[in-house]
Motif scaffolding. Structure first.
Motif, PDB file in Angstrom:
ATOM      1  N   VAL A 146       0.869  -1.176   0.000  1.00 22.73           N
ATOM      2  CA  VAL A 146       0.000   0.000   0.000  1.00 22.73           C
ATOM      3  C   VAL A 146       0.904   1.223   0.000  1.00 22.73           C
ATOM      4  O   VAL A 146       1.706   1.411   0.918  1.00 22.73           O
ATOM      5  CB  VAL A 146      -0.938   0.018   1.222  1.00 22.73           C
ATOM      6  N   ILE A 147       0.787   2.043  -1.029  1.00 22.36           N
ATOM      7  CA  ILE A 147       1.600   3.249  -1.158  1.00 22.36           C
ATOM      8  C   ILE A 147       0.685   4.463  -1.121  1.00 22.36           C
ATOM      9  O   ILE A 147      -0.314   4.518  -1.847  1.00 22.36           O
ATOM     10  CB  ILE A 147       2.418   3.237  -2.466  1.00 22.36           C
ATOM     11  N   GLY A 148       1.028   5.427  -0.259  1.00 21.16           N
ATOM     12  CA  GLY A 148       0.267   6.663  -0.177  1.00 21.16           C
ATOM     13  C   GLY A 148      -0.612   6.790   1.047  1.00 21.16           C
ATOM     14  O   GLY A 148      -1.213   7.841   1.263  1.00 21.16           O
ATOM     15  N   GLU A 149      -0.688   5.747   1.871  1.00 13.61           N
ATOM     16  CA  GLU A 149      -1.500   5.786   3.093  1.00 13.61           C
ATOM     17  C   GLU A 149      -0.581   5.847   4.302  1.00 13.61           C
ATOM     18  O   GLU A 149       0.114   4.888   4.608  1.00 13.61           O
ATOM     19  CB  GLU A 149      -2.392   4.544   3.173  1.00 13.61           C
ATOM     20  N   PRO A 150      -0.548   7.002   5.024  1.00 14.70           N
ATOM     21  CA  PRO A 150       0.395   7.145   6.142  1.00 14.70           C
ATOM     22  C   PRO A 150      -0.072   6.489   7.436  1.00 14.70           C
ATOM     23  O   PRO A 150       0.728   6.256   8.343  1.00 14.70           O
ATOM     24  CB  PRO A 150       0.479   8.668   6.317  1.00 14.70           C
ATOM     25  N   GLY A 151      -1.366   6.201   7.563  1.00 13.61           N
ATOM     26  CA  GLY A 151      -1.898   5.703   8.819  1.00 13.61           C
ATOM     27  C   GLY A 151      -1.886   4.194   8.929  1.00 13.61           C
ATOM     28  O   GLY A 151      -1.524   3.465   8.002  1.00 13.61           O
ATOM     29  N   GLU A 155      -1.475  -1.002   7.304  1.00 12.01           N
ATOM     30  CA  GLU A 155      -1.046  -2.234   7.962  1.00 12.01           C
ATOM     31  C   GLU A 155      -2.222  -3.174   8.226  1.00 12.01           C
ATOM     32  O   GLU A 155      -2.113  -4.393   8.075  1.00 12.01           O
ATOM     33  CB  GLU A 155      -0.345  -1.908   9.281  1.00 12.01           C
ATOM     34  N   ILE A 156      -3.357  -2.603   8.611  1.00 14.91           N
ATOM     35  CA  ILE A 156      -4.548  -3.409   8.876  1.00 14.91           C
ATOM     36  C   ILE A 156      -4.955  -4.166   7.615  1.00 14.91           C
ATOM     37  O   ILE A 156      -5.240  -5.381   7.656  1.00 14.91           O
ATOM     38  CB  ILE A 156      -5.699  -2.513   9.376  1.00 14.91           C
ATOM     39  N   GLU A 157      -4.976  -3.465   6.482  1.00 13.00           N
ATOM     40  CA  GLU A 157      -5.371  -4.117   5.227  1.00 13.00           C
ATOM     41  C   GLU A 157      -4.390  -5.225   4.839  1.00 13.00           C
ATOM     42  O   GLU A 157      -4.790  -6.296   4.367  1.00 13.00           O
ATOM     43  CB  GLU A 157      -5.455  -3.081   4.108  1.00 13.00           C
ATOM     44  N   LEU A 158      -3.110  -4.980   5.016  1.00 11.73           N
ATOM     45  CA  LEU A 158      -2.109  -5.978   4.651  1.00 11.73           C
ATOM     46  C   LEU A 158      -2.220  -7.234   5.509  1.00 11.73           C
ATOM     47  O   LEU A 158      -2.165  -8.359   4.997  1.00 11.73           O
ATOM     48  CB  LEU A 158      -0.704  -5.389   4.783  1.00 11.73           C
ATOM     49  N   THR A 162      -3.372 -10.864   4.053  1.00  5.38           N
ATOM     50  CA  THR A 162      -2.392 -11.951   4.100  1.00  5.38           C
ATOM     51  C   THR A 162      -2.868 -13.089   4.992  1.00  5.38           C
ATOM     52  O   THR A 162      -2.700 -14.273   4.644  1.00  5.38           O
ATOM     53  CB  THR A 162      -1.035 -11.426   4.593  1.00  5.38           C
ATOM     54  N   SER A 163      -3.470 -12.771   6.113  1.00  2.00           N
ATOM     55  CA  SER A 163      -3.948 -13.829   7.007  1.00  2.00           C
ATOM     56  C   SER A 163      -5.050 -14.647   6.343  1.00  2.00           C
ATOM     57  O   SER A 163      -5.104 -15.872   6.489  1.00  2.00           O
ATOM     58  CB  SER A 163      -4.440 -13.229   8.328  1.00  2.00           C
ATOM     59  N   ALA A 271      -0.678  -0.864  19.423  1.00  2.00           N
ATOM     60  CA  ALA A 271      -1.921  -1.045  20.170  1.00  2.00           C
ATOM     61  C   ALA A 271      -3.125  -0.767  19.276  1.00  2.00           C
ATOM     62  O   ALA A 271      -4.143  -1.473  19.337  1.00  2.00           O
ATOM     63  CB  ALA A 271      -1.935  -0.126  21.388  1.00  2.00           C
ATOM     64  N   GLU A 272      -3.028   0.255  18.438  1.00  7.95           N
ATOM     65  CA  GLU A 272      -4.115   0.572  17.504  1.00  7.95           C
ATOM     66  C   GLU A 272      -4.297  -0.558  16.488  1.00  7.95           C
ATOM     67  O   GLU A 272      -5.418  -0.945  16.154  1.00  7.95           O
ATOM     68  CB  GLU A 272      -3.824   1.890  16.788  1.00  7.95           C
ATOM     69  N   LEU A 273      -3.178  -1.103  16.015  1.00 12.03           N
ATOM     70  CA  LEU A 273      -3.249  -2.225  15.082  1.00 12.03           C
ATOM     71  C   LEU A 273      -3.900  -3.426  15.743  1.00 12.03           C
ATOM     72  O   LEU A 273      -4.785  -4.082  15.161  1.00 12.03           O
ATOM     73  CB  LEU A 273      -1.842  -2.585  14.599  1.00 12.03           C
ATOM     74  N   GLY A 274      -3.487  -3.745  16.957  1.00 15.71           N
ATOM     75  CA  GLY A 274      -4.044  -4.889  17.667  1.00 15.71           C
ATOM     76  C   GLY A 274      -5.533  -4.751  17.910  1.00 15.71           C
ATOM     77  O   GLY A 274      -6.293  -5.722  17.769  1.00 15.71           O
ATOM     78  N   ALA A 275      -5.985  -3.538  18.272  1.00 15.89           N
ATOM     79  CA  ALA A 275      -7.412  -3.313  18.521  1.00 15.89           C
ATOM     80  C   ALA A 275      -8.225  -3.527  17.254  1.00 15.89           C
ATOM     81  O   ALA A 275      -9.329  -4.092  17.288  1.00 15.89           O
ATOM     82  CB  ALA A 275      -7.626  -1.896  19.052  1.00 15.89           C
TER      83      ALA A 275
END
Length: 432
Positions: A146-151, A155-158, A162-163, A271-275
């Protein structure tokens, strides 16, 4: 001396059945990624030598295959060898990963791409590895970026895409280990390592699974003995949690194993990713925090991840955020993050069906059947969606049937001189 009938060392041929299984697995991965909104691109297998050796590829640059310039003379070859200047000899090289080509691709085509670009690249790469099980000189990577998304949304989408791909492949028991480079640098600073030694220290920490905590501390003492001992105390506190059920991806669990105030920005990010991931991962895939995860590529700037599986002695995937990398080509920083499945290691772990897709029919014909009729019958069956192969009748039909079954054919039909159309064919299932 190399055997002239074998492929080059560290590279492999694939028989039809193996190739079919690999394509089936690649189809699953690609289908999941497209369902998650990623678009496939293709880049050349070669890149400019200078780009491949610009410091973006870390240790992989040392493993790259270079391509000699056209028309180079023996005298020029000798002079360059004496001077130790490879760039005099080569102007191109085979890509050693898909990230460097992607960043060049994005810089070239940014005006034609959406503000947030989600890419799929599934293709072979080449490294001058020492060949061993699961490690080859030519291998396939399956990347999404993902290129261009700073937030943290990137990571959530990836991780979710992948999972799901791992789960749909049937790869049960995967653990996605997550860390943040800012946590690593914060931890090193807290322990007393000078900033200019951080990269060197991370190289040593990355050896933890090979040399153990005592070996890491002993090597780090060569940089700063007091700082190494303080880091050793942190590792000792972390090891029991990592050896057990793992460290949950929550603020409290992460903070519990880190010195107070070591890396607040990185902790908040994870923590934000985990939530966001809580309750969202498919069965058979879990995520946990691992403060010892480094990832060897020096271009990572934030979140990093790696996929572990109990059936593999090495990671079966990984990636991270590399916000500064695109800017090397574009002249301005662009946020970017990617996740790569190590396809060769993954496919070695899988039990995949031998056949996929529509019914595959072997048409066994008698010598007196004319070719025009065979072609017509084949055309009719192909139009119905079948895969069709023509096989001349043999004396030993048992051998023929075993071979076509091994090649993935599921049905057989006999073609006689009197067979007029596909309606006259009796499709009989092949025994396994």
């Amino acid at each position: 001396m190399a055997n002239p009938v074998n492929p080059p060392r560290g590279m492999r041929d694939f028989l039809p059945a193996d190739k079919a299984r690999r394509e089936h697995a690649l189809g699953i991965i690609k289908g999941v990624y497209r369902a998650h909104g990623f678009d496939e691109i293709e880049t050349p297998v070669v890149e400019d030598y200078a780009r491949l050796h610009s410091g973006l590829g870390g240790d992989n640059e040392k493993l790259s295959f270079s391509i000699l310039k056209r028309g180079i003379t023996p005298e020029a070859l000798a002079a360059a060898a004496e001077a130790g200047d490879v760039e005099q000899l080569a102007d191109l090289g085979l890509r050693f990963d898909l990230t460097v080509p992607l960043t060049r691709f994005y810089a070239s085509h940014r005006a034609e791409l959406p503000p947030v670009f989600r890419s799929i690249q599934i293709a072979p790469v080449w490294r001058a590895e020492r060949p061993q099980k699961g490690r080859y000189r030519q291998f396939v990577q399956a990347d999404i970026d993902v290129i261009g998304e700073p937030g943290i949304l990137a990571e959530i989408e990836l991780v979710t895409a992948t999972s799901q791909a791992l789960a749909e492949l049937g790869l049960d028991g995967c653990v996605i280990r997550v860390n943040d480079r800012r946590i690593l640098f914060g931890l090193l600073g807290h322990c007393g390592f000078a900033a200019e030694t951080h990269d060197r220290a991370l190289i040593t920490i990355d050896k933890l699974d090979k040399i153990g905590a005592d070996g890491v501390v002993a090597e780090l003492r060569e940089i700063d003995a007091a700082a190494a001992d303080r880091l050793g105390a942190v590792l000792s506190a972390v090891e029991p949690a990592l050896a057990g059920a793992g460290i949950q991806l929550t603020r409290d669990a992460i903070a519990a194993v880190l010195p107070a105030g070591a890396a607040e920005e990185g902790i908040a990010n994870l923590a934000e990713l985990g939530a966001a991931l809580a309750g969202s991962l498919p069965a058979g895939v879990t995520v946990c925090f691992d403060p010892t995860l480094v990832r060897g590529m020096g271009y990572y700037t934030g979140t990093i991840f790696e996929v572990a599986h109990p059936g593999s002695g090495s990671s079966v995937g990984g990636g991270g955020r590399y916000d500064g990398m695109v800017g090397r080509f574009l002249g301005q920083d662009v946020p970017a993050v990617g996740f790569s499945i190590g396809f060769e290691r993954v496919v070695d772990l899988l039990t995949l069906p031998e056949t996929t897709g529509p019914d595959a029919v072997a048409l066994v014909f008698d010598p007196d059947v004319d070719f025009a009729r065979l072609v017509g019958l084949k055309r009719e069956l192909v139009a119905r969606g079948h895969r069709v192969r023509l096989e001349k009748r043999q004396k030993n039909m048992k051998t023929l049937l075993a071979r076509v079954a091994a090649d993935g054919f599921t049905s057989i039909a006999n073609v006689r001189a009197e067979t007029a159309s596909a309606a006259d064919l009796e499709l009989r299932p092949l025994a396994g």
